[in-house]
Design a protein around this motif. Structure first.
Motif, mmCIF file in Angstrom:
data_model
loop_
_atom_site.group_PDB
_atom_site.id
_atom_site.type_symbol
_atom_site.label_atom_id
_atom_site.label_comp_id
_atom_site.label_asym_id
_atom_site.label_seq_id
_atom_site.Cartn_x
_atom_site.Cartn_y
_atom_site.Cartn_z
ATOM 1 N N MET A 1 51.863 87.318 55.821
ATOM 2 C CA MET A 1 51.530 88.116 54.884
ATOM 3 C C MET A 1 52.125 89.515 54.478
ATOM 4 S SD MET A 1 47.288 88.684 53.999
ATOM 5 C CE MET A 1 47.039 87.273 53.854
ATOM 6 N N PHE A 2 52.717 89.538 53.213
ATOM 7 C CA PHE A 2 53.446 90.569 53.064
ATOM 8 C C PHE A 2 52.397 91.935 52.616
ATOM 9 C CE2 PHE A 2 55.900 87.136 51.499
ATOM 10 C CZ PHE A 2 57.023 87.248 52.488
ATOM 11 N N ASP A 3 52.848 93.105 52.742
ATOM 12 C CA ASP A 3 52.238 94.316 52.584
ATOM 13 C C ASP A 3 51.546 94.445 51.213
ATOM 14 O OD1 ASP A 3 52.905 95.177 54.931
ATOM 15 O OD2 ASP A 3 54.514 96.734 54.247
ATOM 16 N N ALA A 4 52.416 93.756 50.414
ATOM 17 C CA ALA A 4 51.955 93.830 48.785
ATOM 18 C C ALA A 4 50.541 92.873 48.671
ATOM 19 C CB ALA A 4 52.990 93.219 47.939
ATOM 20 N N ASP A 5 50.700 91.793 49.175
ATOM 21 C CA ASP A 5 49.498 90.790 49.499
ATOM 22 C C ASP A 5 48.319 91.438 50.076
ATOM 23 O OD1 ASP A 5 51.025 88.886 48.421
ATOM 24 O OD2 ASP A 5 51.482 88.015 50.451
ATOM 25 N N VAL A 6 48.468 92.372 51.152
ATOM 26 C CA VAL A 6 47.436 93.108 51.680
ATOM 27 C C VAL A 6 46.743 93.873 50.702
ATOM 28 C CG1 VAL A 6 46.632 94.740 53.623
ATOM 29 C CG2 VAL A 6 48.302 92.817 53.984
ATOM 30 N N LEU A 7 47.618 94.679 49.970
ATOM 31 C CA LEU A 7 47.119 95.871 49.054
ATOM 32 C C LEU A 7 46.419 94.929 47.670
ATOM 33 C CD1 LEU A 7 49.984 98.409 48.751
ATOM 34 C CD2 LEU A 7 48.021 98.574 50.035
ATOM 35 N N LEU A 9 44.664 92.326 48.009
ATOM 36 C CA LEU A 9 43.715 91.866 48.620
ATOM 37 C C LEU A 9 42.652 93.058 48.625
ATOM 38 C CD1 LEU A 9 44.602 89.550 51.287
ATOM 39 C CD2 LEU A 9 43.347 88.722 49.170
ATOM 40 N N VAL A 10 43.168 94.225 49.096
ATOM 41 C CA VAL A 10 42.241 95.405 49.211
ATOM 42 C C VAL A 10 41.567 95.965 47.686
ATOM 43 C CG1 VAL A 10 42.203 98.049 49.451
ATOM 44 C CG2 VAL A 10 43.213 96.553 51.174
ATOM 45 N N LEU A 11 42.562 95.659 46.815
ATOM 46 C CA LEU A 11 42.064 95.925 45.223
ATOM 47 C C LEU A 11 41.022 94.892 44.732
ATOM 48 C CD1 LEU A 11 45.430 97.495 43.962
ATOM 49 C CD2 LEU A 11 43.504 98.560 44.544
ATOM 50 N N MET A 12 41.297 93.721 45.224
ATOM 51 C CA MET A 12 40.540 92.722 44.588
ATOM 52 C C MET A 12 39.071 92.505 45.298
ATOM 53 S SD MET A 12 42.737 89.238 43.753
ATOM 54 C CE MET A 12 42.697 88.629 45.544
ATOM 55 N N ASN A 13 38.856 93.275 46.590
ATOM 56 C CA ASN A 13 37.838 93.525 47.332
ATOM 57 C C ASN A 13 37.168 94.761 47.317
ATOM 58 O OD1 ASN A 13 37.491 90.372 48.110
ATOM 59 N ND2 ASN A 13 39.493 90.781 48.589
ATOM 60 N N PRO A 14 36.718 95.533 46.429
ATOM 61 C CA PRO A 14 36.412 96.754 46.745
ATOM 62 C C PRO A 14 34.970 96.850 47.287
ATOM 63 C CG PRO A 14 35.874 96.224 44.559
ATOM 64 C CD PRO A 14 36.710 95.085 45.232
ATOM 65 N N GLY A 15 34.756 97.779 48.347
ATOM 66 C CA GLY A 15 33.599 97.830 49.182
ATOM 67 C C GLY A 15 33.136 96.963 50.103
ATOM 68 N N CYS A 16 34.418 96.088 50.532
ATOM 69 C CA CYS A 16 34.236 95.005 51.558
ATOM 70 C C CYS A 16 34.108 95.698 52.991
ATOM 71 C CB CYS A 16 35.097 93.872 51.500
ATOM 72 S SG CYS A 16 36.948 94.289 51.946
ATOM 73 N N TRP A 59 38.811 102.644 48.234
ATOM 74 C CA TRP A 59 38.502 101.693 47.508
ATOM 75 C C TRP A 59 37.844 100.508 48.228
ATOM 76 C CZ3 TRP A 59 39.232 100.968 42.427
ATOM 77 C CH2 TRP A 59 39.116 99.544 41.763
ATOM 78 N N LEU A 60 38.386 100.384 49.493
ATOM 79 C CA LEU A 60 37.763 99.280 50.531
ATOM 80 C C LEU A 60 36.449 99.597 50.928
ATOM 81 C CD1 LEU A 60 39.017 96.982 51.851
ATOM 82 C CD2 LEU A 60 39.536 98.407 53.700
ATOM 83 N N THR A 61 36.272 101.027 51.205
ATOM 84 C CA THR A 61 34.903 101.528 51.840
ATOM 85 C C THR A 61 33.999 102.060 50.671
ATOM 86 O OG1 THR A 61 35.827 103.729 52.293
ATOM 87 C CG2 THR A 61 35.882 102.024 53.901
ATOM 88 N N ASN A 62 34.254 101.686 49.320
ATOM 89 C CA ASN A 62 33.137 101.994 48.375
ATOM 90 C C ASN A 62 31.882 101.427 48.494
ATOM 91 O OD1 ASN A 62 32.176 102.965 46.195
ATOM 92 N ND2 ASN A 62 33.488 102.179 44.609
ATOM 93 N N PRO A 63 30.700 102.330 48.716
ATOM 94 C CA PRO A 63 29.588 101.536 49.025
ATOM 95 C C PRO A 63 28.806 101.274 47.509
ATOM 96 C CG PRO A 63 29.297 103.862 49.334
ATOM 97 C CD PRO A 63 30.796 103.804 49.122
ATOM 98 N N ASP A 64 29.212 101.782 46.541
ATOM 99 C CA ASP A 64 29.015 101.338 45.266
ATOM 100 C C ASP A 64 29.506 100.146 44.664
ATOM 101 O OD1 ASP A 64 27.428 103.889 45.041
ATOM 102 O OD2 ASP A 64 29.254 104.672 44.046
ATOM 103 N N ALA A 65 30.400 99.335 45.390
ATOM 104 C CA ALA A 65 31.064 98.050 45.056
ATOM 105 C C ALA A 65 30.466 97.091 45.864
ATOM 106 C CB ALA A 65 32.534 98.238 45.344
ATOM 107 N N MET A 66 29.327 97.530 46.639
ATOM 108 C CA MET A 66 28.708 96.577 47.397
ATOM 109 C C MET A 66 27.436 95.727 46.565
ATOM 110 S SD MET A 66 28.663 98.434 51.271
ATOM 111 C CE MET A 66 28.896 96.780 52.316
#
Length: 130
Positions: A1-7, A9-16, A59-66
């Motif tokens: 998996m490439f760095d761009a793919d990881v980023l 996924l982070v942007l597609m899954n806020p608050g996870c 972005w990844l740890t945003n509790p409002d997106a949960m």
């Protein structure tokens, strides 16, 4: 998996959160990602945040997106991600008392907790290392 793919996924899954993200992305031989993977992801996101000027960690740890659900309605695959959220002990005491006294038929856990949304992969393909 490439760095761009990881980023992506982070942007597609806020608050996870870190643990859920690592568990989904870093599965090796059926085992989920460990503590080392969490720290490596954190370091990577800090480096990319400095480079891109985007706070990926927030972005990844945003509790409002949960999503907020009743504790007894949490899907089995996400119960471990409830974490150390505060839960009311007064309401459980009252509920047990009411159950003993016959005022209610069953004991339900009605505390609301935050859990990550279902993981989205988009066009990124998970690595099958099994």
């Amino acid at each position: 998996m490439f760095d761009a793919d990881v980023l992506k996924l982070v942007l597609m899954n806020p608050g996870c959160g870190y643990q859920y993200f690592v568990d989904q992305v870093c599965q090796i031989d059926g085992r989920r990602g460990g503590t080392n993977s969490k720290y490596r992801l954190r370091e990577f996101l800090e480096d990319m945040s400095e480079h891109d000027g985007v706070d990926y960690e927030a972005w990844l740890t945003n509790p409002d997106a949960m999503i907020v659900v009743k504790q007894d309605e949490v899907p089995d695959d996400r119960t471990k991600y409830i974490g150390q959220q505060r839960r009311s002990t007064v309401s459980s005491f009252t509920q047990r008392r009411d159950f003993r006294e016959g005022k209610i038929d069953e004991i339900r856990i009605n505390n609301r907790v935050r859990i990550p949304r279902e993981f989205k992969w988009g066009d990124v393909k998970p690595i099958d290392r099994g």
